[in-house]
Design a protein around this motif. Structure first.
Motif, PDB file in Angstrom:
ATOM      1  N   ARG A   1      27.936  34.408  31.331  1.00 11.08           N
ATOM      2  CA  ARG A   1      26.611  33.775  31.352  1.00 11.08           C
ATOM      3  C   ARG A   1      26.654  32.351  30.803  1.00 11.08           C
ATOM      4  N   GLU A   2      27.708  32.015  30.086  1.00 14.77           N
ATOM      5  CA  GLU A   2      27.792  30.716  29.415  1.00 14.77           C
ATOM      6  C   GLU A   2      28.723  29.739  30.110  1.00 14.77           C
ATOM      7  N   ILE A   3      29.384  30.166  31.173  1.00 19.86           N
ATOM      8  CA  ILE A   3      30.325  29.282  31.866  1.00 19.86           C
ATOM      9  C   ILE A   3      29.805  28.977  33.270  1.00 19.86           C
ATOM     10  N   SER A   4      30.356  27.956  33.869  1.00 16.95           N
ATOM     11  CA  SER A   4      29.909  27.540  35.197  1.00 16.95           C
ATOM     12  C   SER A   4      30.426  28.504  36.267  1.00 16.95           C
ATOM     13  N   LEU A   5      29.827  28.397  37.455  1.00 20.04           N
ATOM     14  CA  LEU A   5      30.286  29.183  38.598  1.00 20.04           C
ATOM     15  C   LEU A   5      31.749  28.882  38.887  1.00 20.04           C
ATOM     16  N   GLU A   6      32.109  27.605  38.856  1.00 23.64           N
ATOM     17  CA  GLU A   6      33.489  27.210  39.143  1.00 23.64           C
ATOM     18  C   GLU A   6      34.454  27.818  38.126  1.00 23.64           C
ATOM     19  N   ALA A   7      34.067  27.815  36.850  1.00 20.74           N
ATOM     20  CA  ALA A   7      34.934  28.384  35.812  1.00 20.74           C
ATOM     21  C   ALA A   7      35.059  29.893  35.975  1.00 20.74           C
ATOM     22  N   LEU A   8      33.971  30.548  36.345  1.00 12.14           N
ATOM     23  CA  LEU A   8      34.004  31.991  36.558  1.00 12.14           C
ATOM     24  C   LEU A   8      34.983  32.339  37.678  1.00 12.14           C
ATOM     25  N   LEU A   9      34.937  31.586  38.771  1.00  8.61           N
ATOM     26  CA  LEU A   9      35.828  31.862  39.881  1.00  8.61           C
ATOM     27  C   LEU A   9      37.279  31.502  39.548  1.00  8.61           C
ATOM     28  N   ARG A  10      37.488  30.424  38.784  1.00  5.92           N
ATOM     29  CA  ARG A  10      38.854  30.078  38.377  1.00  5.92           C
ATOM     30  C   ARG A  10      39.471  31.191  37.553  1.00  5.92           C
ATOM     31  N   GLN A  11      38.688  31.721  36.613  1.00  5.33           N
ATOM     32  CA  GLN A  11      39.196  32.827  35.792  1.00  5.33           C
ATOM     33  C   GLN A  11      39.443  34.066  36.641  1.00  5.33           C
ATOM     34  N   ALA A  12      38.566  34.298  37.626  1.00  9.70           N
ATOM     35  CA  ALA A  12      38.749  35.454  38.500  1.00  9.70           C
ATOM     36  C   ALA A  12      40.045  35.335  39.292  1.00  9.70           C
ATOM     37  N   VAL A  13      40.366  34.131  39.758  1.00 11.01           N
ATOM     38  CA  VAL A  13      41.626  33.915  40.473  1.00 11.01           C
ATOM     39  C   VAL A  13      42.809  34.146  39.546  1.00 11.01           C
ATOM     40  N   ASP A  14      42.746  33.585  38.353  1.00 10.24           N
ATOM     41  CA  ASP A  14      43.859  33.710  37.394  1.00 10.24           C
ATOM     42  C   ASP A  14      44.114  35.159  37.003  1.00 10.24           C
ATOM     43  N   ASN A  15      43.046  35.962  36.949  1.00 10.50           N
ATOM     44  CA  ASN A  15      43.168  37.343  36.475  1.00 10.50           C
ATOM     45  C   ASN A  15      43.230  38.368  37.619  1.00 10.50           C
ATOM     46  N   TRP A  16      43.221  37.896  38.869  1.00 13.19           N
ATOM     47  CA  TRP A  16      43.170  38.804  40.011  1.00 13.19           C
ATOM     48  C   TRP A  16      44.363  39.750  40.022  1.00 13.19           C
ATOM     49  N   THR A  17      44.068  41.054  40.138  1.00 14.97           N
ATOM     50  CA  THR A  17      45.101  42.080  40.182  1.00 14.97           C
ATOM     51  C   THR A  17      44.748  43.059  41.288  1.00 14.97           C
ATOM     52  N   LEU A  18      45.494  43.005  42.384  1.00 17.70           N
ATOM     53  CA  LEU A  18      45.192  43.875  43.521  1.00 17.70           C
ATOM     54  C   LEU A  18      45.322  45.345  43.146  1.00 17.70           C
ATOM     55  N   THR A  19      46.283  45.673  42.312  1.00 20.75           N
ATOM     56  CA  THR A  19      46.502  47.085  41.956  1.00 20.75           C
ATOM     57  C   THR A  19      45.349  47.662  41.152  1.00 20.75           C
ATOM     58  N   ALA A  20      44.489  46.806  40.585  1.00 17.66           N
ATOM     59  CA  ALA A  20      43.342  47.306  39.822  1.00 17.66           C
ATOM     60  C   ALA A  20      42.156  47.653  40.711  1.00 17.66           C
ATOM     61  N   VAL A  21      42.213  47.274  41.973  1.00 14.42           N
ATOM     62  CA  VAL A  21      41.097  47.532  42.891  1.00 14.42           C
ATOM     63  C   VAL A  21      41.054  49.029  43.201  1.00 14.42           C
TER      64      VAL A  21
ATOM     65  N   GLN B   1      38.083  44.305  38.533  1.00 14.35           N
ATOM     66  CA  GLN B   1      38.644  43.123  37.891  1.00 14.35           C
ATOM     67  C   GLN B   1      37.996  42.860  36.539  1.00 14.35           C
ATOM     68  N   ARG B   2      38.727  42.152  35.715  1.00 13.41           N
ATOM     69  CA  ARG B   2      38.205  41.791  34.405  1.00 13.41           C
ATOM     70  C   ARG B   2      37.195  40.664  34.560  1.00 13.41           C
ATOM     71  N   CYS B   3      36.012  40.890  34.049  1.00 16.94           N
ATOM     72  CA  CYS B   3      34.967  39.868  34.086  1.00 16.94           C
ATOM     73  C   CYS B   3      34.820  39.305  32.675  1.00 16.94           C
ATOM     74  N   PRO B   4      34.882  37.994  32.500  1.00 20.20           N
ATOM     75  CA  PRO B   4      34.799  37.434  31.153  1.00 20.20           C
ATOM     76  C   PRO B   4      33.481  37.783  30.469  1.00 20.20           C
ATOM     77  N   ASP B   5      33.564  38.091  29.180  1.00 26.20           N
ATOM     78  CA  ASP B   5      32.362  38.464  28.431  1.00 26.20           C
ATOM     79  C   ASP B   5      31.338  37.326  28.393  1.00 26.20           C
ATOM     80  N   ASP B   6      31.827  36.101  28.467  1.00 22.28           N
ATOM     81  CA  ASP B   6      30.927  34.947  28.348  1.00 22.28           C
ATOM     82  C   ASP B   6      30.532  34.374  29.706  1.00 22.28           C
TER      83      ASP B   6
END
Length: 298
Positions: free
Chosen positions: A263-283, A256-261
Motif C-alpha cells: 500500500r505504500e509503494i508505487s505500482l512500478e515498485a510492486l511489479l518490480r518486486q513481483a518480477v524479482d520474487n517470481w517463482t513458477l514452482t509456487a504457483v 507469490q510473495r506480496c510485499p507487506d508494504d
C-alpha cells in the motif's frame, strides 16, 4: 526462424473487457517473461467478428497499461494476418495434410460429438466446406512446465480438427500456431482452460516442421458457483481505480510473495518486486474461488 531470447505473450480475444481471471493469465505470462529478462508480446485475437464487442480491444489495451503491464513492440492484430493464414492453409493442402469436409455440426453430434473422418477420402471441393487437418500423427501427451506430464483424451487427440471454418473464418488452432511462430514465442503461459487444445496445436507445429514452444497452464479463478470467471459468465471488468489491491490479490492467487508494504509503494515498485520474487514452482495447479472479484457488479 530462430530466437534465442525468451519470448512470451498475452493474447486476449476482444469479446469483452479483462476481468480478474484474465488478469491472472496476463500477469502470470508477464512475470514469467520479465523474470527471464525476455520479451513480452501482446496479440489481439480478433478473427471471430460475431463474438467481438465493439471497443473491447482498445479497452483491453488500456486496462493492461493501467495495471502496469507494458508490452514490447507493436500489438499484433489477427484481423491483419489473413494472408499468413491463407498461406499456411495452402501449404498444408498442397501436401495432402488437409481436406475439405461438408459434415454439419449436427451430424458430428449424432456420431458422438467427435468427428469420424467421414470426408477424408471423398475429395470434396471448397464449396460450403470446412477444412480439416488430416491427423496422421496425433500428440497424446505433452510436458507442462507447471503440471508435468499431461495426457490428452486420445479420441480428441486423434480427431481431424477444423483449421478453416465453413463460414470462411480461420480456426483458432491454426491462427494461434501461425502467429506464435511468427512472433517467436518460446513459451506460452495461459489459463488451464486451454490445456485441451494444446495437443492439437503441437500436432500442427509438427505438421509444419516447426519446434513447439514450452507450455505453462495457470490455475483458473472461479466464481462462487465453481465455474471459471469468464465473459460468458458475466465476470465483472477489472476495477478502474487503484490497481495495486487487485494486483496484490492476483499475486497471492498465483502463490507469490506480496510485499507487506504494497500500500505504500508505487505500482512500478510492486511489479518490480513481483518480477524479482517470481517463482513458477509456487504457483498452485488448481483454481480457487476469488470472492473479492467473482460477484462484484459489472
Amino acid at each position: 526462424m530462430t530466437h534465442s531470447r525468451y519470448t512470451g505473450r498475452f493474447a486476449p480475444s476482444p469479446s469483452g473487457e479483462l476481468h480478474f481471471g484474465s488478469l491472472i493469465a496476463a500477469l502470470g505470462s508477464y512475470l514469467q517473461a520479465r523474470a527471464h529478462r525476455g520479451i513480452w508480446r501482446v496479440r489481439i485475437e480478433d478473427i471471430d467478428p460475431p463474438r467481438e464487442v465493439p471497443g473491447a480491444a482498445d479497452a483491453i489495451l488500456r486496462q493492461l497499461e493501467h495495471y502496469g503491464l507494458h508490452w514490447d513492440g507493436e500489438v499484433l492484430w489477427q484481423s491483419q494476418r489473413h494472408e499468413a493464414y491463407r498461406e499456411a492453409l495452402a501449404w498444408l493442402h498442397e501436401r495432402g495434410l488437409s481436406y475439405y469436409c461438408t459434415c454439419s455440426r449436427a451430424r458430428v453430434q449424432r456420431v458422438g460429438g467427435l468427428y469420424d473422418g467421414r470426408c477424408r477420402d471423398r475429395h470434396n471441393g471448397p464449396e460450403q466446406a470446412a477444412m480439416r487437418l488430416y491427423q496422421r500423427q496425433p500428440v497424446l501427451r505433452f510436458t507442462d512446465r507447471l503440471r508435468g506430464d499431461v495426457q490428452a483424451d486420445p479420441r480428441l487427440a486423434r480427431e481431424d480438427f477444423i483449421i478453416h471454418r465453413r463460414d470462411g473464418l480461420f480456426a483458432y488452432n491454426l491462427a494461434v500456431v501461425v502467429d506464435d511462430r511468427f512472433q517467436g514465442v518460446s513459451e506460452i503461459v495461459r489459463g488451464a482452460d486451454l490445456i485441451e487444445p494444446t495437443v492439437r496445436q503441437i500436432s500442427l507445429y509438427q505438421q509444419f516442421g516447426w519446434p513447439a514452444p514450452d507450455y505453462v497452464h495457470l490455475p483458473l479463478a472461479l466464481n462462487a458457483q465453481g465455474a471459471k470467471l469468464s465473459k460468458q459468465n458475466h465476470a465483472p471488468a477489472l476495477p478502474s481505480g487503484d490497481p495495486r489491491p487487485v494486483l496484490a490479490e492476483a499475486l497471492r492467487f498465483l502463490g507469490q510473495r506480496c510485499p507487506d508494504d504494497w500500500r505504500e509503494i508505487s505500482l512500478e515498485a510492486l511489479l518490480r518486486q513481483a518480477v524479482d520474487n517470481w517463482t513458477l514452482t509456487a504457483v498452485p495447479r488448481s483454481g480457487a474461488v476469488n470472492s473479492a472479484f467473482s460477484n462484484a457488479p459489472g
